[in-house]
Motif scaffolding. Structure first.
Motif, PDB file in Angstrom:
ATOM      1  N   PRO A  52       0.814  -1.214   0.000  1.00 30.67           N
ATOM      2  CA  PRO A  52       0.000   0.000   0.000  1.00 30.67           C
ATOM      3  C   PRO A  52       0.850   1.267   0.000  1.00 30.67           C
ATOM      4  CG  PRO A  52      -0.015  -1.002   2.174  1.00 30.67           C
ATOM      5  CD  PRO A  52       0.740  -1.936   1.259  1.00 30.67           C
ATOM      6  N   ASP A  56      -3.001   5.008   0.376  1.00 31.32           N
ATOM      7  CA  ASP A  56      -3.754   3.794   0.706  1.00 31.32           C
ATOM      8  C   ASP A  56      -3.766   3.569   2.210  1.00 31.32           C
ATOM      9  OD1 ASP A  56      -4.322   3.238  -1.949  1.00 31.32           O
ATOM     10  OD2 ASP A  56      -2.535   1.993  -2.208  1.00 31.32           O
ATOM     11  N   TYR A  78      -5.303  -7.169  -2.487  1.00 33.17           N
ATOM     12  CA  TYR A  78      -5.853  -6.073  -3.278  1.00 33.17           C
ATOM     13  C   TYR A  78      -7.309  -5.817  -2.905  1.00 33.17           C
ATOM     14  CZ  TYR A  78      -7.116  -3.141  -7.176  1.00 33.17           C
ATOM     15  OH  TYR A  78      -7.574  -2.110  -7.922  1.00 33.17           O
ATOM     16  N   ILE A  81      -7.605  -3.297   0.016  1.00 36.23           N
ATOM     17  CA  ILE A  81      -7.371  -1.907  -0.387  1.00 36.23           C
ATOM     18  C   ILE A  81      -8.514  -1.420  -1.266  1.00 36.23           C
ATOM     19  CG2 ILE A  81      -5.827  -0.411  -1.690  1.00 36.23           C
ATOM     20  CD1 ILE A  81      -3.536  -2.143  -0.654  1.00 36.23           C
ATOM     21  N   ASP A  82      -9.017  -2.278  -2.136  1.00 32.73           N
ATOM     22  CA  ASP A  82     -10.118  -1.893  -3.016  1.00 32.73           C
ATOM     23  C   ASP A  82     -11.379  -1.590  -2.212  1.00 32.73           C
ATOM     24  OD1 ASP A  82     -11.121  -1.430  -5.627  1.00 32.73           O
ATOM     25  OD2 ASP A  82     -12.201  -3.341  -5.506  1.00 32.73           O
ATOM     26  N   ARG A  85     -10.962   1.800  -0.634  1.00 37.51           N
ATOM     27  CA  ARG A  85     -11.150   2.862  -1.629  1.00 37.51           C
ATOM     28  C   ARG A  85     -12.628   3.062  -1.936  1.00 37.51           C
ATOM     29  NH1 ARG A  85      -6.422   1.153  -5.908  1.00 37.51           N
ATOM     30  NH2 ARG A  85      -4.658   1.893  -4.674  1.00 37.51           N
TER      31      ARG A  85
END
Length: 142
Positions: A52, A56, A78, A81-82, A85
């Motif tokens: 990250p 992030d 991922y 983090i997605d 977001r």
């Protein structure tokens, strides 16, 4: 008109036949030279993990996934983090909606106060144009 239709249908029929006869690409065989040393095949996958960035990390802390930036591991999936977001994206969209509605209410209140003072855009424009006319007449008189 019928001539054009018949031309189009014949062309599409021929095109379908030509395309339909051979839809496999020819295989190209390459001969490996014996002079090149044989390399061990590398695995085509990587271990799961995403490093990250600082932004992030801030998003992960803002969404409540971690308490502080120091607790965030070096690599994350991922999907983690997605999802952070996406949560930030939704929060920003809600904030923009609230700000837009607030600005609309503020404009309505300001408009009603201006109407109470008998101010309007029409009167403002007429005054401005009258000043311009006076300035032009003064310039012509000089």
């Amino acid at each position: 008109m019928n001539f054009v239709r018949s031309r189009l249908s014949v062309g599409s029929l021929l095109g379908q036949r030509v395309r339909g006869m051979c839809n496999k690409l020819p295989e190209v065989k390459t001969e490996s030279s014996s002079a090149a040393p044989a390399q061990e095949p590398r695995p085509s996958f990587r271990p799961p993990g995403y490093k990250p960035s600082n932004m992030d990390k801030k998003m992960l802390v803002w969404t409540g996934r971690f308490k502080s930036a120091e607790q965030i591991p070096e690599t994350l999936s991922y999907e983690t983090i997605d999802s952070a977001r996406n949560k930030i994206r939704v929060k920003v969209a809600y904030m923009m909606m609230v700000l837009t509605l607030g600005a609309c209410v503020l404009m309505v209140i300001m408009g009603k106060k201006a109407a109470g003072r008998n101010e309007s855009l029409t009167a403002y424009n007429l005054e401005k144009k009258a000043k311009w006319r006076e300035e032009i007449e003064k310039e012509k008189a000089q």
